[in-house]
Design an enzyme around this catalytic site. Structure first.
Site, PDB file in Angstrom:
ATOM      1  N   ASP A  58      -4.541  -2.697   6.233  1.00  0.00           N
ATOM      2  CA  ASP A  58      -3.819  -1.506   6.685  1.00  0.00           C
ATOM      3  C   ASP A  58      -2.334  -1.843   6.853  1.00  0.00           C
ATOM      4  O   ASP A  58      -1.940  -3.013   6.797  1.00  0.00           O
ATOM      5  CB  ASP A  58      -4.424  -1.048   8.022  1.00  0.00           C
ATOM      6  N   GLU A  65       2.352  -0.928   3.629  1.00  0.00           N
ATOM      7  CA  GLU A  65       3.336  -0.308   2.713  1.00  0.00           C
ATOM      8  C   GLU A  65       4.540  -1.219   2.513  1.00  0.00           C
ATOM      9  O   GLU A  65       5.079  -1.193   1.401  1.00  0.00           O
ATOM     10  CB  GLU A  65       3.763   1.054   3.271  1.00  0.00           C
ATOM     11  N   ASP A 124      -4.049   8.442   6.078  1.00  0.00           N
ATOM     12  CA  ASP A 124      -4.268   9.297   7.248  1.00  0.00           C
ATOM     13  C   ASP A 124      -4.166  10.779   6.924  1.00  0.00           C
ATOM     14  O   ASP A 124      -3.153  11.428   7.156  1.00  0.00           O
ATOM     15  CB  ASP A 124      -3.274   8.941   8.353  1.00  0.00           C
TER      16      ASP A 124
END
Ligand code: MIG
Length: 663
Positions: free
Chosen positions: A317, A320, A396
């Site tokens: 997670d 990015e 999300d």
């Protein structure tokens, strides 16, 4: 700093998030960043431009996009971005891929601009006849090819960028997650609910609260005093455990991850060579520089305790990557430095590759620890080629009908960008879901490659039993239907792994010369034999669906046959998802089962007509398929007659033909 603040704090909504959560010391961090920005920040400018003449107004691909399927008329950004609770139109989001497909009346033009810098593509906005790529740095290469079909275009792209390895069979099962299951009693209680209620489930997930103060590689010894015992018990119930990993390593003297990372210089640095700081869940952290193979080896080594406890999968997670800002997530500064295997590069060039390399490091941890087992890696962020190292999910989303609606297109565009193994948080991540939405979500994604229920902290519980017996019954049946169709889905995975052909496809893939269906994204194909036409709106009990021309289509139960090339109107009561099978298909099915073990026999359902279909089999867990332990069975249908051809040495399941309708 109260833990509750982190639990409820949403960095995108709260101006004082950093200060409130991490205290006054954060001012020093902010001041340092400001000073460095003043010293190093450079104006951004476009240095690379590539024009693609468009032959139609139908464009697909580019990774994850919170839009409908057809991307014509949009200006899209290539810059992987944390997009908490995104919604339609949010641009960009977590996972971008500079690959575009233009479908026209004679075929497909495919363009892969291999450029990892920040960039954009203008798809027919400034000029309806052009797609224009612009980037802030040079490209590594530009690949353009023309193919007859979408499948061939994606296959060519995977030849260039890599093929998805076969995942373990359990990875295709139904998975259950929540942010967060807080301790081992809760995890085991959830597992027992699945078992006692007879709801198939292959994996449970631990989100960030399993860690000791958000320190990656660790677990909270109070909440999980016997992690290994818990995992052993899950395994005995036929379930696997996947744990989340966040890249930010907490700055805390004495913490092994931090100390060994410093000692081995594994972190991204400031231009002066000192490790760069960024604030994420643990507070101030350093981020490993995964672009270097020695750093990936360090990461793999740190994960040994978690893997030795029996962890089956690694969930990557926050890659990015991002730092928390005062009122939004921010990217690390462009001028931060990566010491890559190919030399020194600025973050601006490596940003879009960060998730890719993190996933690669996590994959390495698994192959090192258990070389005989297929790894399971999942990542939120990636680049072209990440399909070769990891699966993904679409970040999300929210529990709204429109999020369900765009999930179809988003996952189709990911598949057309080479990343087939992906799926949305079933039921929606942010906000409270409701029983009707949850049911329709499970149905809509019934054959999506990745099938996981996940939801955010502070939302209503959304495990399949959370809304009472009627909802539970429908969800159990829907999940069971997926498990019965697993041999078909697994065969689609094998096609994708071997040839690069996408698992999910838009309807236009089945009828490429018809310009009128190229924007349809309210239904989809799984492989080229099964069509799913879900209900994507509330209070809806019927829908129309376009069945592509070129063959007849049976309803899944085999009772009704429609000629293709027409819209049909079908019933879709709350406990039914309309699905169709192409005439001339032999559909392999398994009995309903609690988790994805190989049964003794595969039942073959014949949908009469003319066509060729296949069944792929291997042991579903080891690497033996790489050295020939597989079997391909090809079925040639002619009317009701089927001729089979078998290739490969793997013995496989017993094949049993069934004449009776499927359901
Ligand atoms: O800032 O780990 O997309 O799946 O539950 C949020 C907590 C961090 C974002 C992921 C989501 C996960 C959540 N994470």
């Amino acid at each position: 700093m109260a833990d509750k603040d982190i639990l409820t704090g949403d960095p995108s909504q709260d101006e004082n998030f950093l200060i409130r959560t991490f205290g006054d010391s954060i001012y020093a961090y902010l001041a340092k960043r400001q000073a460095l920005d003043a010293l190093h920040a450079r104006p951004r400018q476009v240095v690379f431009r590539h024009e693609v003449p468009l032959r139609s107004q139908h464009v697909y691909g580019t990774g994850q996009r919170a839009f409908g399927l057809n991307l014509f008329g949009r200006r899209l950004t290539f810059w992987n971005t944390d997009a908490g609770a995104y919604h339609r139109g949010w641009e960009p989001i977590n996972y971008t891929i500079p690959f575009l497909l233009n479908m026209h009346d004679e075929g497909v033009i495919a363009v892969f601009v291999d450029n990892t810098h920040r960039g954009t593509v203008d798809i027919g906005v400034a000029n309806p006849n052009l797609a224009v790529f612009e980037f802030e740095g040079p490209a590594r290469a530009v690949h353009t090819f023309q193919t007859a079909t979408l499948d061939e275009a994606v296959a060519r792209f995977c030849q260039l960028t890599g093929h998805m390895p076969m995942p373990p069979l359990w990875a295709l099962g139904h998975h259950q997650s929540r942010y967060s299951y807080m301790n081992q009693d809760e995890v085991l209680a959830v597992a027992r609910e699945f078992q006692s209620r007879g709801i198939p489930c292959d994996a449970l997930y631990l989100d960030i609260h399993y860690m000791d103060n958000y320190k990656v590689f660790t677990w909270d010894k109070q909440a999980f005093p016997d992690l290994k015992g818990m995992i052993d018990e899950l395994h005995s119930m036929g379930m696997r455990l996947v744990v989340i990993l966040d890249p930010g390593v907490k700055i805390e003297p004495g913490y092994e991850g931090y100390e060994s990372g410093l000692a081995q210089n594994v972190f991204i640095t400031y231009p002066d060579g000192s490790p760069a700081d960024g604030v994420v869940w643990p507070g101030p952290t350093h981020h490993p520089d995964f672009t270097r193979s020695s750093v990936r080896a360090w990461w793999a080594e740190q994960l040994q305790p978690l893997l030795e406890a029996g962890t089956d999968g690694l969930w990557n997670d926050m890659n990015e990557p991002l730092y928390f800002g005062n009122n939004e997530a921010i990217s690390p500064a462009d001028y931060l430095v990566h010491h890559t295997d190919e030399g020194v590069k600025n973050h601006s060039e490596m940003h879009n590759l960060y998730g890719h390399y993190m996933a690669m490091a996590s994959r390495l941890a698994q192959t090192r620890h258990a070389p005989q087992r297929r790894p399971f890696v999942i990542t939120r962020s990636g680049y072209a080629g990440t399909q070769a190292v990891s699966s993904s999910w679409t970040g999300d989303n929210r529990s709204t009908w429109d999020d369900l609606r765009i999930a179809i297109a988003m996952n189709l565009n990911m598949a057309l960008s080479g990343q087939s193994f992906t799926g949305p948080d079933l039921g929606g991540f942010a906000n409270d879901t409701n029983p009707e939405l949850l049911v329709r979500w499970y149905q809509a994604c019934v054959l999506f490659p990745f099938y996981r229920n996940h939801s955010a902290v502070d939302t209503v519980r959304q495990e399949p039993w959370a809304f009472g017996p009627e909802t539970e019954r429908i969800l159990r049946d829907t999940i069971a239907l997926r498990y019965r169709l697993l041999p078909y889905l697994y065969t689609c995975f094998a096609h994708c792994a071997h040839n690069g052909t996408p698992i999910l496809r838009p309807l236009s893939a089945a009828e490429p010369r018809n310009p009128h269906i190229r924007s349809l994204d309210d239904a989809y194909l799984v492989g080229d034999k099964v069509l799913v036409a879900p209900v994507l709106e509330p209070l809806t009990l019927r829908r129309t669906v376009y069945l592509p021309a070129g063959s007849d289509w049976y309803t899944l139960d085999g009772t009704t046959k429609y000629p293709g090339g027409q819209l049909v109107d079908v019933a879709a009561p709350l406990d039914h998802v309309p699905m169709f099978v192409r005439a001339g298909t032999v559909l392999p099915t398994w009995p309903a089962q609690a988790s994805s073990v190989l049964p003794a026999a595969t039942t073959l359902r014949v949908y009469p007509g003319i066509g060729t279909s296949a069944l792929y089999e291997d042991d579903g867990s080891s690497m033996a398929y790489e050295t020939g332990a597989w079997r391909w069975v090809t079925f040639h249908c002619e009317g009701e007659k089927v001729r089979t051809e078998v290739a490969g040495s793997y013995p496989g399941t017993q094949l049993v033909y069934a004449a009776a309708p499927f359901v």
